[in-house]
Scaffold this motif. Structure first.
Motif, short mmCIF file in Angstrom:
data_model
loop_
_atom_site.label_atom_id
_atom_site.label_comp_id
_atom_site.label_asym_id
_atom_site.label_seq_id
_atom_site.Cartn_x
_atom_site.Cartn_y
_atom_site.Cartn_z
N LEU A 159 -34.80 -57.84 -41.96
CA LEU A 159 -33.65 -58.71 -41.78
C LEU A 159 -32.35 -58.00 -42.12
O LEU A 159 -31.31 -58.26 -41.50
CB LEU A 159 -33.82 -59.98 -42.61
N GLU A 160 -32.37 -57.09 -43.10
CA GLU A 160 -31.18 -56.28 -43.38
C GLU A 160 -30.84 -55.39 -42.19
O GLU A 160 -29.68 -55.21 -41.84
CB GLU A 160 -31.39 -55.43 -44.64
N GLN A 161 -31.88 -54.82 -41.58
CA GLN A 161 -31.66 -54.01 -40.38
C GLN A 161 -31.04 -54.86 -39.28
O GLN A 161 -30.07 -54.45 -38.63
CB GLN A 161 -33.00 -53.45 -39.88
N LEU A 162 -31.58 -56.05 -39.07
CA LEU A 162 -31.09 -56.93 -38.02
C LEU A 162 -29.65 -57.34 -38.28
O LEU A 162 -28.82 -57.38 -37.37
CB LEU A 162 -32.00 -58.16 -37.90
N ASP A 163 -29.33 -57.64 -39.55
CA ASP A 163 -27.94 -57.94 -39.91
C ASP A 163 -27.02 -56.79 -39.53
O ASP A 163 -25.91 -57.00 -39.03
CB ASP A 163 -27.82 -58.21 -41.42
N LYS A 178 -23.23 -64.45 -31.41
CA LYS A 178 -22.73 -63.61 -32.51
C LYS A 178 -23.27 -64.01 -33.88
O LYS A 178 -23.12 -63.25 -34.84
CB LYS A 178 -21.20 -63.69 -32.56
N ASP A 179 -23.85 -65.20 -34.00
CA ASP A 179 -24.19 -65.72 -35.33
C ASP A 179 -25.68 -65.64 -35.65
O ASP A 179 -26.11 -66.10 -36.70
CB ASP A 179 -23.72 -67.17 -35.47
N LYS A 180 -26.47 -65.06 -34.76
CA LYS A 180 -27.90 -64.95 -35.04
C LYS A 180 -28.50 -63.80 -34.24
O LYS A 180 -27.90 -63.29 -33.29
CB LYS A 180 -28.63 -66.25 -34.72
N GLY A 181 -29.67 -63.38 -34.66
CA GLY A 181 -30.41 -62.34 -33.95
C GLY A 181 -31.88 -62.70 -33.97
O GLY A 181 -32.30 -63.66 -34.65
N TYR A 182 -32.69 -61.93 -33.25
CA TYR A 182 -34.11 -62.26 -33.10
C TYR A 182 -34.98 -61.01 -33.31
O TYR A 182 -34.57 -59.90 -32.98
CB TYR A 182 -34.38 -62.84 -31.72
N ILE A 183 -36.18 -61.26 -33.82
CA ILE A 183 -37.21 -60.22 -33.90
C ILE A 183 -38.39 -60.68 -33.06
O ILE A 183 -38.90 -61.78 -33.25
CB ILE A 183 -37.67 -59.97 -35.35
N LEU A 184 -38.79 -59.84 -32.11
CA LEU A 184 -40.02 -60.09 -31.36
C LEU A 184 -41.12 -59.28 -32.04
O LEU A 184 -41.12 -58.05 -31.98
CB LEU A 184 -39.87 -59.66 -29.90
N MET A 193 -47.96 -62.69 -30.09
CA MET A 193 -46.53 -62.47 -30.26
C MET A 193 -45.89 -63.63 -30.99
O MET A 193 -46.38 -64.77 -30.92
CB MET A 193 -45.85 -62.29 -28.90
N ALA A 194 -44.78 -63.34 -31.67
CA ALA A 194 -43.98 -64.39 -32.31
C ALA A 194 -42.52 -63.99 -32.22
O ALA A 194 -42.18 -62.81 -32.35
CB ALA A 194 -44.40 -64.57 -33.77
N LEU A 195 -41.66 -64.98 -31.99
CA LEU A 195 -40.22 -64.74 -31.93
C LEU A 195 -39.58 -65.37 -33.16
O LEU A 195 -39.68 -66.57 -33.37
CB LEU A 195 -39.63 -65.36 -30.65
N TYR A 196 -38.93 -64.53 -33.97
CA TYR A 196 -38.34 -64.98 -35.23
C TYR A 196 -36.82 -65.04 -35.09
O TYR A 196 -36.19 -64.03 -34.73
CB TYR A 196 -38.72 -64.01 -36.35
N GLU A 197 -36.24 -66.20 -35.35
CA GLU A 197 -34.79 -66.36 -35.28
C GLU A 197 -34.19 -66.17 -36.67
O GLU A 197 -34.67 -66.73 -37.65
CB GLU A 197 -34.45 -67.75 -34.76
N HIS A 198 -33.13 -65.37 -36.74
CA HIS A 198 -32.50 -65.05 -38.03
C HIS A 198 -31.01 -65.32 -37.95
O HIS A 198 -30.32 -64.80 -37.06
CB HIS A 198 -32.75 -63.58 -38.36
N LYS A 199 -30.49 -66.11 -38.88
CA LYS A 199 -29.06 -66.39 -38.93
C LYS A 199 -28.35 -65.22 -39.62
O LYS A 199 -28.73 -64.80 -40.71
CB LYS A 199 -28.79 -67.69 -39.69
N TYR A 200 -27.33 -64.70 -38.96
CA TYR A 200 -26.60 -63.52 -39.44
C TYR A 200 -25.96 -63.76 -40.80
O TYR A 200 -25.32 -64.77 -41.03
CB TYR A 200 -25.55 -63.14 -38.41
N ARG A 201 -26.13 -62.79 -41.70
CA ARG A 201 -25.50 -62.79 -43.02
C ARG A 201 -24.50 -61.66 -43.06
O ARG A 201 -24.83 -60.52 -42.78
CB ARG A 201 -26.57 -62.59 -44.12
#
Length: 202
Positions: A159-163, A178-184, A193-201
């Protein structure tokens, strides 16, 4: 109807059940080129000077990180199984992006270079206007992505990488969200497979 990132996995699953020749020569050639380039970088002569990278963000030992950049010659050699594991990761990432394109999703900005406070990195891609990072995981590791609990136990700093990738892409017009990213996350053992939604910090 325009594909959205939220439909990515069902779209890929539907694609994989087809027998209508969706794996075209163009998709095959691009998959082979991307995979070949990644493996050449992994196993080719390493002439690039070690530097801090966005992919190194996360819960890492500061002393180990310092030595990996200042004195890489002191590090133990990567064991063969680890090299093999990273090679699998490159192949799975290229396969995921090929599947996403074949399923009709918009994929741009692949491996674009980003800079955050002088730290360089390369994002995997921008899919349907969103930052997407592809990770190969074990069957057990996939649970955190499926259950949405990665934020409680992010051992590898995903998640730090994604941020970092989101931060480095805030001014990029390719990125519409701009406010979120995803990990497949792709289970390298069973193919789930799973898609994880992450809110940007910030």
């Amino acid at each position: 109807m325009t594909p959205r990132i939220q439909t990515l996995i069902p779209d890929i699953q539907e694609l994989l059940t087809r027998k209508n020749g969706w794996f075209t020569p163009e998709i095959a050639a691009e998959f082979c080129n991307v995979t070949s380039k990644s493996l050449q970088e992994q196993f080719g002569d390493r002439v690039r000077k070690p530097t801090l990278r966005l992919s190194q963000m996360g819960p890492r030992c500061p002393r180990a990180l310092w030595y990996s950049i200042r004195h890489p010659e002191l590090a133990e050699k990567m064991p063969p199984w680890a090299e093999n594991k990273f090679a699998f990761g490159h192949i799975i990432e290229a396969w995921a992006i090929a599947l996403s394109k074949a399923a009709g999703h918009e994929v741009v900005g692949e491996q674009d270079e980003l800079i955050v406070d002088g730290v360089y990195g390369h994002r995997d891609c921008v899919l349907d206007g969103c930052i997407l990072d592809v990770k190969s995981v074990t069957s057990r590791g996939l649970r955190k992505f499926e259950e949405g609990t990665l934020w409680k136990d992010d051992l590898f700093g995903y998640l730090e990488q994604l941020d970092g990738y989101i931060c480095g892409s805030l001014e990029d017009p390719l990125v519409r969200v701009k406010d979120k990213g995803y990990i497949l996350a792709i289970d390298k053992q069973l193919g789930h497979m799973a898609l994880y939604e992450h809110k940007y910090r910030e």
